[in-house]
Design a protein around this motif. Structure first.
Motif, PDB file in Angstrom:
ATOM      1  N   PHE A 193       0.633  -1.194   0.190  1.00 58.86           N
ATOM      2  CA  PHE A 193      -0.049   0.027   0.141  1.00 58.86           C
ATOM      3  C   PHE A 193       0.850   1.346   0.004  1.00 58.86           C
ATOM      4  O   PHE A 193       1.850   1.240   0.730  1.00 58.86           O
ATOM      5  CB  PHE A 193      -0.858   0.038   1.064  1.00 58.86           C
ATOM      6  N   CYS A 194       0.264   2.393  -0.736  1.00 57.97           N
ATOM      7  CA  CYS A 194       1.063   3.538  -0.792  1.00 57.97           C
ATOM      8  C   CYS A 194      -0.002   4.785  -0.574  1.00 57.97           C
ATOM      9  O   CYS A 194      -0.960   4.643  -0.926  1.00 57.97           O
ATOM     10  CB  CYS A 194       2.031   3.732  -2.122  1.00 57.97           C
ATOM     11  N   PRO A 195       0.544   5.902  -0.209  1.00 48.26           N
ATOM     12  CA  PRO A 195      -0.001   7.031   0.009  1.00 48.26           C
ATOM     13  C   PRO A 195      -0.812   7.467  -1.626  1.00 48.26           C
ATOM     14  O   PRO A 195      -1.792   7.898  -1.671  1.00 48.26           O
ATOM     15  CB  PRO A 195       0.801   8.212   0.354  1.00 48.26           C
ATOM     16  N   LEU A 199       5.092   8.245 -10.402  1.00 51.22           N
ATOM     17  CA  LEU A 199       4.977   8.269 -11.807  1.00 51.22           C
ATOM     18  C   LEU A 199       5.555   6.859 -12.427  1.00 51.22           C
ATOM     19  O   LEU A 199       5.323   6.329 -13.624  1.00 51.22           O
ATOM     20  CB  LEU A 199       5.635   9.227 -12.371  1.00 51.22           C
ATOM     21  N   TYR A 200       6.744   6.603 -11.612  1.00 47.67           N
ATOM     22  CA  TYR A 200       7.862   5.696 -12.436  1.00 47.67           C
ATOM     23  C   TYR A 200       7.464   4.401 -11.832  1.00 47.67           C
ATOM     24  O   TYR A 200       8.237   3.270 -12.115  1.00 47.67           O
ATOM     25  CB  TYR A 200       9.258   5.871 -12.176  1.00 47.67           C
ATOM     26  N   CYS A 201       6.554   4.098 -10.935  1.00 45.03           N
ATOM     27  CA  CYS A 201       6.321   2.948 -10.078  1.00 45.03           C
ATOM     28  C   CYS A 201       5.900   1.676 -10.986  1.00 45.03           C
ATOM     29  O   CYS A 201       5.058   1.774 -11.653  1.00 45.03           O
ATOM     30  CB  CYS A 201       5.331   3.085  -9.141  1.00 45.03           C
ATOM     31  N   SER A 202       6.474   0.625 -10.813  1.00 45.06           N
ATOM     32  CA  SER A 202       6.402  -0.638 -11.270  1.00 45.06           C
ATOM     33  C   SER A 202       6.234  -1.905 -10.284  1.00 45.06           C
ATOM     34  O   SER A 202       6.053  -3.227 -10.783  1.00 45.06           O
ATOM     35  CB  SER A 202       7.311  -1.248 -12.229  1.00 45.06           C
ATOM     36  N   PHE A 203       6.035  -1.387  -8.855  1.00 45.49           N
ATOM     37  CA  PHE A 203       6.066  -2.335  -7.868  1.00 45.49           C
ATOM     38  C   PHE A 203       4.624  -2.632  -7.707  1.00 45.49           C
ATOM     39  O   PHE A 203       3.641  -2.145  -8.082  1.00 45.49           O
ATOM     40  CB  PHE A 203       6.825  -1.682  -6.607  1.00 45.49           C
ATOM     41  N   THR A 204       4.370  -3.855  -6.828  1.00 40.75           N
ATOM     42  CA  THR A 204       2.938  -3.843  -6.509  1.00 40.75           C
ATOM     43  C   THR A 204       2.282  -2.989  -5.292  1.00 40.75           C
ATOM     44  O   THR A 204       3.117  -2.896  -4.340  1.00 40.75           O
ATOM     45  CB  THR A 204       2.853  -5.613  -5.838  1.00 40.75           C
ATOM     46  N   SER A 205       1.881  -1.918  -5.741  1.00 42.85           N
ATOM     47  CA  SER A 205       1.309  -0.960  -4.874  1.00 42.85           C
ATOM     48  C   SER A 205       0.058  -0.613  -5.184  1.00 42.85           C
ATOM     49  O   SER A 205      -0.451  -0.260  -6.296  1.00 42.85           O
ATOM     50  CB  SER A 205       2.340   0.220  -5.194  1.00 42.85           C
ATOM     51  N   TYR A 206      -0.769  -0.294  -3.967  1.00 45.21           N
ATOM     52  CA  TYR A 206      -2.059  -0.075  -4.125  1.00 45.21           C
ATOM     53  C   TYR A 206      -2.539   1.156  -3.234  1.00 45.21           C
ATOM     54  O   TYR A 206      -1.687   1.229  -2.191  1.00 45.21           O
ATOM     55  CB  TYR A 206      -3.327  -1.072  -3.677  1.00 45.21           C
ATOM     56  N   GLY A 246       5.844  -1.231  -1.866  1.00 47.01           N
ATOM     57  CA  GLY A 246       4.795  -0.526  -1.290  1.00 47.01           C
ATOM     58  C   GLY A 246       5.508   0.287  -0.104  1.00 47.01           C
ATOM     59  O   GLY A 246       6.770   0.591  -0.269  1.00 47.01           O
ATOM     60  N   THR A 247       4.680   0.932   0.514  1.00 44.92           N
ATOM     61  CA  THR A 247       5.313   1.970   1.690  1.00 44.92           C
ATOM     62  C   THR A 247       4.784   1.245   2.970  1.00 44.92           C
ATOM     63  O   THR A 247       3.528   1.701   3.416  1.00 44.92           O
ATOM     64  CB  THR A 247       4.990   3.262   1.618  1.00 44.92           C
ATOM     65  N   PRO A 248       5.491   0.712   3.686  1.00 41.20           N
ATOM     66  CA  PRO A 248       5.016   0.055   5.121  1.00 41.20           C
ATOM     67  C   PRO A 248       4.369   1.096   6.012  1.00 41.20           C
ATOM     68  O   PRO A 248       3.484   0.746   6.691  1.00 41.20           O
ATOM     69  CB  PRO A 248       6.170  -0.596   5.769  1.00 41.20           C
ATOM     70  N   GLY A 280      10.015   5.013   4.211  1.00 42.36           N
ATOM     71  CA  GLY A 280       9.775   5.354   3.062  1.00 42.36           C
ATOM     72  C   GLY A 280       9.321   6.728   2.736  1.00 42.36           C
ATOM     73  O   GLY A 280      10.059   7.693   2.730  1.00 42.36           O
ATOM     74  N   ARG A 281       8.092   6.914   2.284  1.00 39.74           N
ATOM     75  CA  ARG A 281       7.776   8.320   1.764  1.00 39.74           C
ATOM     76  C   ARG A 281       7.271   9.160   3.139  1.00 39.74           C
ATOM     77  O   ARG A 281       6.473   9.053   4.199  1.00 39.74           O
ATOM     78  CB  ARG A 281       6.258   8.322   0.827  1.00 39.74           C
ATOM     79  N   ALA A 282       7.697  10.226   3.216  1.00 35.67           N
ATOM     80  CA  ALA A 282       7.475  11.483   4.166  1.00 35.67           C
ATOM     81  C   ALA A 282       6.053  11.651   4.321  1.00 35.67           C
ATOM     82  O   ALA A 282       5.820  12.264   5.362  1.00 35.67           O
ATOM     83  CB  ALA A 282       8.428  12.818   3.705  1.00 35.67           C
ATOM     84  N   GLY A 317       4.285  12.622  -8.433  1.00 40.40           N
ATOM     85  CA  GLY A 317       3.087  12.198  -7.825  1.00 40.40           C
ATOM     86  C   GLY A 317       3.201  11.926  -6.416  1.00 40.40           C
ATOM     87  O   GLY A 317       2.371  11.205  -5.796  1.00 40.40           O
ATOM     88  N   ARG A 318       4.515  12.690  -5.627  1.00 43.71           N
ATOM     89  CA  ARG A 318       4.343  12.552  -4.465  1.00 43.71           C
ATOM     90  C   ARG A 318       3.462  13.620  -3.471  1.00 43.71           C
ATOM     91  O   ARG A 318       3.811  14.767  -4.039  1.00 43.71           O
ATOM     92  CB  ARG A 318       5.792  12.466  -3.837  1.00 43.71           C
ATOM     93  N   HIS A 319       2.633  13.374  -2.773  1.00 46.33           N
ATOM     94  CA  HIS A 319       1.974  14.399  -1.940  1.00 46.33           C
ATOM     95  C   HIS A 319       2.543  14.927  -0.766  1.00 46.33           C
ATOM     96  O   HIS A 319       2.532  15.153   0.483  1.00 46.33           O
ATOM     97  CB  HIS A 319       0.553  14.110  -1.457  1.00 46.33           C
TER      98      HIS A 319
HETATM   99  S1  SF4 Z   1       6.534   4.665  -2.902  1.00 51.53           S
HETATM  100 FE1  SF4 Z   1       5.017   3.269  -3.730  1.00 51.53          FE
HETATM  101  S2  SF4 Z   1       4.069   4.188  -5.461  1.00 51.53           S
HETATM  102 FE2  SF4 Z   1       5.861   5.138  -5.139  1.00 51.53          FE
HETATM  103  S3  SF4 Z   1       7.476   4.086  -6.146  1.00 51.53           S
HETATM  104 FE3  SF4 Z   1       7.478   3.246  -3.928  1.00 51.53          FE
HETATM  105  S4  SF4 Z   1       6.000   1.498  -4.176  1.00 51.53           S
HETATM  106 FE4  SF4 Z   1       5.691   2.689  -5.842  1.00 51.53          FE
END
Ligand code: SF4
Length: 511
Positions: A193-195, A199-206, A246-248, A280-282, A317-319
């Motif tokens: 799961f991700c927020p 744009l460049y993501c190819s991982f399993t992410s929802y 994803g982003t744990p 992962g993401r801030a 595409g990062r918020h």
């Molecule tokens: S943060 Fe999530 S959407 Fe962005 S690249 Fe990583 S897995 Fe993909």
């Protein structure tokens, strides 16, 4: 359009990959099977003949018993009847590379290496030097030069990439040799799961917002897998845990607590060397979540900006903005994390060297314990690939080689040394991803996983379990990417993994 023709199946992909590497913007087409079989039939009588034909470029390279021809140029090479097929293939590959380099007027930093793990080859050469020397993991400058020169001769690897790969191989080898890889394994847990979707993501992410109601059932399925893993891997020692995605950290702090409490319940008594969570993401990091990670003994986290330029963050595409990255990083330090990694990507749309410089300067201010530098890979499953028409003029404008050298210098100025490296298909500049870290802060899971020296038991949607046999052979078992299917089919997936791990060492029948 470039058409490639070669009369040996076993070199066909190599030729295709090399032509793609030299002519990155060209559409490259390999012959279809019928044409291919005709080519092979033509030379069945004389297996030494290899013809490589780039028809639309008007270039033909042919090899025949000791001679290589590129159009009207002729190269001689040593070929003795004693050489086996793999040595012969290496010779042919070398000359295909030389012919393409001559023809295009370019060279490739990694020469004709097409695999994703170049350091593995260097490590094997160092292992060969070890036998009987009694000085494993200590190499003289002459020995290092010997390995670098061997790879330059055989694979045309440039001196600077060869030195980098040798440096990393020696560092990795010391770490690998400090583990009992035969009886050790690592655990990977995927949180898909991700927020939002980059744009460049190819991982399993929802997107987490759409899956809020499914999260607990997903974590319960993970719990089932954890219990099964403990039972299936009985007699083996758990060395590292890596929770990625994803982003744990897109999980709420309550859900994160729930997940880590289950990991502790099942594996709490293992004395593990490293416990990583990709924060992962801030836009997903909060003090509460960081405290949960700390409470359960997580030893290494990532805060991954990818760039420290606000306009690029928006474009990909990062918020969140760069200030949020700085705040998240400082918060993690305050909570007590002394091993923080940061990821950046070179070649993001619209970024030139000035952008890279800004990113590196901002990261130098923060002083992470490790830095992972990726070269943008345009993956088939990404939105970026779909939107190439829009972004094409903004991608690849960067000089990847210079950007990578700037990153190496920045890492060096922070006291970080290169410790792992891998390549991917379709990477910018035909370069690599490199991890840098300070002494004692090397990402152990990254090394064990990338060098494929021990089994990785992977849990979660879209993950791949890897069984590494004692002889180095590898078999894989994947899981459903779809979260609903993963939850519904959990028992069957556990049984498939049980079957893989229960297989006896190779050349023996199943238990
Ligand atoms: S943060 Fe999530 S959407 Fe962005 S690249 Fe990583 S897995 Fe993909």
């Amino acid at each position: 359009m470039i058409k490639t023709k070669i009369n040996r199946h076993d070199i066909e992909y190599f030729l295709y990959a090399m032509v793609k590497a030299f002519y990155k913007d060209a559409v490259v087409e390999a012959p279809d099977t019928a044409e291919h079989n005709r080519l092979e039939d033509d030379v069945r009588e004389d297996q030494d003949l290899v013809t490589c034909n780039l028809t639309s470029q008007g270039m033909t390279v042919s090899f025949n018993k000791g001679k290589c021809f590129l159009e009207d140029k002729e190269y001689s090479y040593e070929f003795s009847e004693k050489e086996d097929d793999s040595e012969y293939k290496d010779i042919v590959r070398g000359y295909i590379y030389d012919a393409l380099a001559d023809y295009s007027g370019n060279v490739l930093p990694w020469g004709n290496l097409t695999g994703i793990r170049p350091t593995k080859l260097y490590m094997n050469l160092f292992r060969a030097l070890d036998s009987g020397s009694g000085t494993e993991n200590e190499y003289t400058k002459d020995q290092i030069d010997q390995v670098v020169n061997k790879m330059a001769l055989k694979h045309r690897v440039s001196d600077y990439k060869g030195q980098l790969a040798a440096d990393i191989a020696i560092r990795e080898k010391k770490i690998i040799d400090s583990f009992d890889n035969k009886d050790g394994y690592s655990l990977y847990i995927g949180i898909p799961f991700c927020p939002s979707t980059c744009l460049y993501c190819s991982f399993t992410s929802y997107p987490i917002v759409s899956y809020k109601d499914k999260v607990r059932s997903y974590l319960d399925a993970i719990y089932e897998e954890l219990k099964a893993a403990k039972e299936i891997m009985v007699g083996k020692h758990l060395d590292t845990i890596y929770i990625g995605g994803g982003t744990p950290s897109s999980l709420s702090s309550q859900d994160m607590d729930y997940l880590l409490s289950k990991v502790q319940e099942v594996f709490g008594n293992e004395n593990i060397a490293e416990y990583t969570v990709e924060a992962g993401r801030a836009d997903s990091i909060t003090e509460d979540k960081l405290k949960v990670l700390k409470k359960y003994g997580v030893s290494r986290i990532s805060v991954n900006p990818q760039t420290m330029n606000d306009d690029t963050l928006k474009r990909i595409g990062r918020h969140h903005d760069t200030k949020a990255v700085i705040d998240a990083f400082n918060m993690a330090r305050e909570v007590g994390f002394d091993n923080i990694n940061m990821d950046i990507i070179l070649g993001l749309p619209g970024e030139d060297l000035a952008y890279v410089d800004r990113t590196l300067e901002a990261i130098k201010e923060l002083k992470p314990d490790s830095l992972t530098v990726h070269s943008l890979a345009i993956k088939r499953a990404s939105r970026l690939k779909e939107m190439m028409d829009k972004y094409n003029s903004e991608i690849g404008v960067i000089d990847f080689d210079k950007a990578m050298n700037m990153s190496i210098e920045a890492a060096d100025s922070m006291g970080l040394k290169p410790y792992y490296l891998y390549r991917q298909k379709d990477m910018g500049g035909n370069l690599e991803n490199t991890g840098f870290a300070s002494d004692g802060k090397y990402g152990i899971y990254n090394i064990l996983m990338m060098e494929e020296v021990q089994s990785i038991y992977a849990i979660g949607a879209g993950t791949v379990t890897k069984r590494v046999y004692d002889d180095g052979h590898i078999e894989r078992c994947d899981t459903h990417k779809d979260v609903n299917l993963y939850i519904a089919d959990i028992e069957a997936m556990i049984e498939r993994k049980r079957g893989l791990i229960a297989k006896k060492e190779r050349n023996r029948s199943y238990e």
